[in-house]
Scaffold this motif. Structure first.
Motif, PDB file in Angstrom:
ATOM      1  N   GLN A   1     -41.352  56.666  58.202  1.00  0.00           N
ATOM      2  CA  GLN A   1     -41.676  57.743  57.265  1.00  0.00           C
ATOM      3  C   GLN A   1     -41.480  57.332  55.812  1.00  0.00           C
ATOM      4  OE1 GLN A   1     -39.241  61.039  58.503  1.00  0.00           O
ATOM      5  NE2 GLN A   1     -40.278  61.246  60.497  1.00  0.00           N
ATOM      6  N   ASN A   2     -40.717  56.274  55.566  1.00  0.00           N
ATOM      7  CA  ASN A   2     -40.428  55.838  54.192  1.00  0.00           C
ATOM      8  C   ASN A   2     -40.674  54.337  54.040  1.00  0.00           C
ATOM      9  OD1 ASN A   2     -38.961  58.437  53.083  1.00  0.00           O
ATOM     10  ND2 ASN A   2     -38.026  58.009  55.079  1.00  0.00           N
ATOM     11  N   PRO A   3     -41.890  53.884  54.295  1.00  0.00           N
ATOM     12  CA  PRO A   3     -42.135  52.425  54.273  1.00  0.00           C
ATOM     13  C   PRO A   3     -41.891  51.794  52.912  1.00  0.00           C
ATOM     14  CG  PRO A   3     -44.204  53.656  54.368  1.00  0.00           C
ATOM     15  CD  PRO A   3     -43.108  54.647  54.590  1.00  0.00           C
ATOM     16  N   ASP A   4     -42.235  52.498  51.829  1.00  0.00           N
ATOM     17  CA  ASP A   4     -42.060  51.899  50.495  1.00  0.00           C
ATOM     18  C   ASP A   4     -40.581  51.730  50.155  1.00  0.00           C
ATOM     19  OD1 ASP A   4     -44.789  51.845  50.205  1.00  0.00           O
ATOM     20  OD2 ASP A   4     -44.902  53.727  49.099  1.00  0.00           O
ATOM     21  N   ALA A   5     -39.773  52.731  50.492  1.00  0.00           N
ATOM     22  CA  ALA A   5     -38.342  52.632  50.208  1.00  0.00           C
ATOM     23  C   ALA A   5     -37.711  51.492  50.994  1.00  0.00           C
ATOM     24  CB  ALA A   5     -37.651  53.951  50.545  1.00  0.00           C
TER      25      ALA A   5
ATOM     26  N   ALA B   1     -29.619  55.581  45.649  1.00  0.00           N
ATOM     27  CA  ALA B   1     -29.431  56.929  45.106  1.00  0.00           C
ATOM     28  C   ALA B   1     -30.757  57.677  45.009  1.00  0.00           C
ATOM     29  CB  ALA B   1     -28.764  56.844  43.743  1.00  0.00           C
ATOM     30  N   GLU B   2     -31.837  56.944  44.724  1.00  0.00           N
ATOM     31  CA  GLU B   2     -33.140  57.586  44.561  1.00  0.00           C
ATOM     32  C   GLU B   2     -33.740  58.048  45.880  1.00  0.00           C
ATOM     33  OE1 GLU B   2     -35.400  54.613  42.607  1.00  0.00           O
ATOM     34  OE2 GLU B   2     -34.589  55.035  40.599  1.00  0.00           O
ATOM     35  N   VAL B   3     -33.462  57.345  46.983  1.00  0.00           N
ATOM     36  CA  VAL B   3     -34.153  57.647  48.244  1.00  0.00           C
ATOM     37  C   VAL B   3     -33.261  58.327  49.270  1.00  0.00           C
ATOM     38  CG1 VAL B   3     -35.680  55.675  47.869  1.00  0.00           C
ATOM     39  CG2 VAL B   3     -33.629  55.382  49.269  1.00  0.00           C
ATOM     40  N   THR B   4     -32.000  58.546  48.946  1.00  0.00           N
ATOM     41  CA  THR B   4     -31.068  59.104  49.930  1.00  0.00           C
ATOM     42  C   THR B   4     -31.593  60.372  50.578  1.00  0.00           C
ATOM     43  OG1 THR B   4     -29.116  58.138  48.880  1.00  0.00           O
ATOM     44  CG2 THR B   4     -28.764  60.071  50.255  1.00  0.00           C
ATOM     45  N   ASP B   5     -32.133  61.279  49.813  1.00  0.00           N
ATOM     46  CA  ASP B   5     -32.555  62.573  50.347  1.00  0.00           C
ATOM     47  C   ASP B   5     -33.730  62.468  51.305  1.00  0.00           C
ATOM     48  OD1 ASP B   5     -30.582  63.748  48.863  1.00  0.00           O
ATOM     49  OD2 ASP B   5     -31.906  64.301  47.189  1.00  0.00           O
ATOM     50  N   ALA B   6     -34.463  61.360  51.270  1.00  0.00           N
ATOM     51  CA  ALA B   6     -35.631  61.207  52.137  1.00  0.00           C
ATOM     52  C   ALA B   6     -35.270  60.693  53.525  1.00  0.00           C
ATOM     53  CB  ALA B   6     -36.641  60.268  51.486  1.00  0.00           C
TER      54      ALA B   6
ATOM     55  N   LEU C   1     -32.899  45.058  58.499  1.00  0.00           N
ATOM     56  CA  LEU C   1     -34.156  45.651  58.050  1.00  0.00           C
ATOM     57  C   LEU C   1     -35.348  44.898  58.626  1.00  0.00           C
ATOM     58  CD1 LEU C   1     -33.446  46.439  54.283  1.00  0.00           C
ATOM     59  CD2 LEU C   1     -33.741  48.090  56.135  1.00  0.00           C
ATOM     60  N   ALA C   2     -35.174  43.594  58.874  1.00  0.00           N
ATOM     61  CA  ALA C   2     -36.272  42.782  59.395  1.00  0.00           C
ATOM     62  C   ALA C   2     -36.743  43.294  60.754  1.00  0.00           C
ATOM     63  CB  ALA C   2     -35.845  41.317  59.505  1.00  0.00           C
ATOM     64  N   PHE C   3     -35.815  43.748  61.588  1.00  0.00           N
ATOM     65  CA  PHE C   3     -36.226  44.271  62.891  1.00  0.00           C
ATOM     66  C   PHE C   3     -37.131  45.485  62.717  1.00  0.00           C
ATOM     67  CE2 PHE C   3     -35.477  47.528  66.148  1.00  0.00           C
ATOM     68  CZ  PHE C   3     -36.065  46.892  67.233  1.00  0.00           C
ATOM     69  N   TYR C   4     -36.722  46.401  61.864  1.00  0.00           N
ATOM     70  CA  TYR C   4     -37.535  47.608  61.669  1.00  0.00           C
ATOM     71  C   TYR C   4     -38.865  47.280  61.001  1.00  0.00           C
ATOM     72  CZ  TYR C   4     -33.293  50.115  62.915  1.00  0.00           C
ATOM     73  OH  TYR C   4     -32.189  50.591  63.590  1.00  0.00           O
ATOM     74  N   GLN C   5     -38.856  46.311  60.098  1.00  0.00           N
ATOM     75  CA  GLN C   5     -40.117  45.877  59.504  1.00  0.00           C
ATOM     76  C   GLN C   5     -41.042  45.301  60.565  1.00  0.00           C
ATOM     77  OE1 GLN C   5     -40.566  47.186  56.523  1.00  0.00           O
ATOM     78  NE2 GLN C   5     -40.411  45.463  55.113  1.00  0.00           N
ATOM     79  N   GLY C   6     -40.456  44.559  61.516  1.00  0.00           N
ATOM     80  CA  GLY C   6     -41.247  43.995  62.594  1.00  0.00           C
ATOM     81  C   GLY C   6     -41.870  45.063  63.477  1.00  0.00           C
ATOM     82  N   VAL C   7     -41.098  46.102  63.786  1.00  0.00           N
ATOM     83  CA  VAL C   7     -41.631  47.199  64.598  1.00  0.00           C
ATOM     84  C   VAL C   7     -42.760  47.903  63.849  1.00  0.00           C
ATOM     85  CG1 VAL C   7     -41.092  49.394  65.712  1.00  0.00           C
ATOM     86  CG2 VAL C   7     -39.451  47.507  65.826  1.00  0.00           C
ATOM     87  N   ALA C   8     -42.586  48.095  62.548  1.00  0.00           N
ATOM     88  CA  ALA C   8     -43.646  48.722  61.751  1.00  0.00           C
ATOM     89  C   ALA C   8     -44.903  47.857  61.747  1.00  0.00           C
ATOM     90  CB  ALA C   8     -43.158  48.959  60.324  1.00  0.00           C
ATOM     91  N   ASN C   9     -44.735  46.534  61.669  1.00  0.00           N
ATOM     92  CA  ASN C   9     -45.886  45.632  61.744  1.00  0.00           C
ATOM     93  C   ASN C   9     -46.594  45.753  63.083  1.00  0.00           C
ATOM     94  OD1 ASN C   9     -45.352  44.629  59.183  1.00  0.00           O
ATOM     95  ND2 ASN C   9     -44.220  42.849  59.936  1.00  0.00           N
ATOM     96  N   LEU C  10     -45.826  45.853  64.162  1.00  0.00           N
ATOM     97  CA  LEU C  10     -46.406  45.978  65.493  1.00  0.00           C
ATOM     98  C   LEU C  10     -47.194  47.276  65.613  1.00  0.00           C
ATOM     99  CD1 LEU C  10     -46.737  45.080  68.448  1.00  0.00           C
ATOM    100  CD2 LEU C  10     -44.547  46.181  68.937  1.00  0.00           C
ATOM    101  N   ARG C  11     -46.625  48.365  65.125  1.00  0.00           N
ATOM    102  CA  ARG C  11     -47.328  49.635  65.216  1.00  0.00           C
ATOM    103  C   ARG C  11     -48.647  49.584  64.457  1.00  0.00           C
ATOM    104  NH1 ARG C  11     -45.918  55.710  63.098  1.00  0.00           N
ATOM    105  NH2 ARG C  11     -46.390  54.718  61.094  1.00  0.00           N
TER     106      ARG C  11
END
Length: 516
Positions: A75-79, A132-137, A261-271
């Motif tokens: 839901q927050n790929p840029d952050a 601090a900028e992305v905590t609420d997301a 973070l690399a694991f989650y980036q990898g899952v996002a790449n797979l999706r």
């Protein structure tokens, strides 16, 4: 500081030893295609994906912890990309500073560490600003705890104190130390002192101060310079070690942040790769209850290799102790078996599954057993090799593990192969091992029905013309795998039409066919 994005209690180590069965899993499930998609050309992402897949979590709570974090990532790929970039930038600091620590030269180590920490402090500032900028997301416990740690331990007061101390350690005004002279004339009890601020007190500005003694080393007094250098080295040794340790601590934090973070980036790449092919993807349900269910489950590795979405299959297992898959040769049996194995690994690693819906219990291990190519060195026959590998699996298998068998023991005649398969499968299922068995051996499949193992059956159908739909359906095993119509298709014969549409196939011919 701890990252803990993959587990609330420990740091994930991608360099830990892989299980002995890792290479078999890679080959039998064709996982290279999966890891390539997760890496998207980045070798580091691929390595982390491989490590996480081959050593999946075994606790439903840990899997749920990762899944919550994955939802935040999706839901927050840029952050998340920003956090990953900060970690990468911080790790590049070491490469940007040419001077390296020298063993036995603490003053050089100190200088190097201070220079690194000055630059790392800038990265820490960037990190805490971004957090601090992305905590609420973010909603997951993993990310919110990470952001809380950064805010708590890297507050303004701490960063100001850190920068002040680094300025002092640069020794701009010079180095201040104290020492005593021992009974033998040697310098003892050297202590590095914090320098006084210039003119900070009244008596520092008046001649009432105590007299100071000084000495100057002549330019060519090499022994004097060496002695002074030795004094400096001994004075800063403890501080140098402490600052170096602090530097490594900060680098370790950024290194671990990058890894997890690399694991989650990898899952996002797979999706993204699966979506491009039109393959469904879901975050699965992982529990500690028996049974397994799937909707439109397909093999992601086949999709990535073929560049198109394969046919998906549904599954509904009640107990899930034993599933036997039979039916038409080249009807999708082996593909579905690989899909089940890959889904189990991805589900327990906290990733996505190539299905519209998938639920399963955790497994202690995922193991595979199938046919192999003929031994070119002729050290042993194919059956001996299969028995030897199965013996090794039985030595390590435990209740609650998942074993995938693809045409196991098909290298001998059907009567012998069926009896071996029945004995092994019965013992494993009764011991609490979950078994998924693809077979063309009718004698084995038929015997399983009456063995009281609670077996469930899927069958790969084909229509009257010999066309395979690749959609498996629940059904008892048939006495044929319809290999004759495949023979007709390849060689242009009409043997199947001469009989009843395909009689009892030769088991050896079927076993040598690479069923899809």
């Amino acid at each position: 500081m701890k990252v803990r994005l993959l587990d609330p209690d420990w740091d994930f180590d991608p360099d830990a030893e892989e299980p002995d069965t890792g290479d078999d899993l890679r080959r039998d499930l064709e996982l290279d295609f999966l890891w390539d998609a997760m890496g998207a050309g980045d070798g580091f992402l691929r390595a982390v994906a491989r490590a996480a897949t081959l050593r999946p979590a075994t606790s439903p709570e840990t899997v749920a912890y990762r899944q919550d974090a994955l939802r935040d990532v999706l839901q927050n790929p840029d952050a998340v990309a920003g956090l990953y970039a900060v970690a990468m930038d911080a790790l590049a600091v070491r490469r940007g500073i040419l001077m390296m620590p020298v063993r036995g030269r603490p003053e050089i180590t100190l200088s190097h560490s201070v220079r690194m920490l000055v630059q790392l402090a800038d990265r820490l500032d960037t990190l805490r600003t971004l957090c601090a900028e992305v905590t609420d997301a973010f909603r997951s416990a993993a990310f919110r705890e990470l952001f809380a740690i950064v805010a708590r331990e890297l507050d303004d007061a701490y960063m100001q104190r850190m920068r002040g101390q680094l300025t002092e350690l640069e020794f701009g005004p010079g180095m201040l130390m104290s020492a005593r002279v021992g009974g033998d004339g040697q310098v003892t009890r050297q202590i590095l002192r914090r320098g006084k601020r210039a003119n900070q007190g009244f008596f520092d500005r008046t001649p009432l101060r105590k007299p100071r003694f000084a000495f100057t080393i002549p330019e060519r007094d090499e022994a004097g310079f060496n002695a002074l250098a030795d004094l400096r080295a001994r004075s800063v040794a403890d501080v140098s070690a402490a600052v170096h340790e602090s530097t490594e601590h900060v680098l370790d934090f950024f290194r671990q942040l990058r890894i997890e973070l690399a694991f989650y980036q990898g899952v996002a790449n797979l999706r993204a790769a699966l979506e491009d092919l039109g393959v469904p993807a879901c975050i699965p349900e992982v529990t500690d209850q028996p049974g397994c269910a799937a909707t439109a489950l397909c093999d992601p590795c086949l999709a990535l290799r073929a560049g198109t979405a394969p046919v998906g299959n549904d599954l509904s297992l009640n107990d899930g102790g034993l599933l036997v898959i039979t039916g038409a040769n080249h009807g999708g049996k082996s593909t579905f078996l690989r899909a089940l194995g890959t889904a189990q690994l991805m589900a327990q690693s906290g990733g996505i599954v190539a299905a519209s819906h998938f639920s399963c219990p955790t497994a202690g291990q995922v193991l595979t057993h199938g046919t192999r190519e003929e031994d070119t060195e002729l050290r042993h026959g194919k059956l001996d090799e299969e028995l030897d590998r199965m013996s090794g699996l039985i030595d390590r298998i435990r209740p609650g593990d998942l074993l995938l068998c693809n045409e196991s023991f098909a290298s001998t005649n059907e009567a012998e192969g069926s009896q071996i398969a029945l004995d092994v499968t019965s013992a494993l299922v009764k011991a609490g091992v979950r078994v998924r068995y693809v077979t063309h051996m009718y004698d084995f499949a038929h015997a399983v029905q009456g063995a009281g193992l609670g077996a469930e059956f899927l069958r790969a159908p084909r229509d009257a013309t010999g066309t395979r739909s690749y959609r498996l359906e629940a059904g008892a095993p048939l006495a044929t795998s319809y290999g004759v119509d495949l023979y007709d298709r390849v060689f242009g014969t009409r043997l199947a039409q001469a009989g009843d549409g395909g009689g009892r196939d030769d088991p050896h011919t079927e076993g040598d066919t690479n069923a899809r």
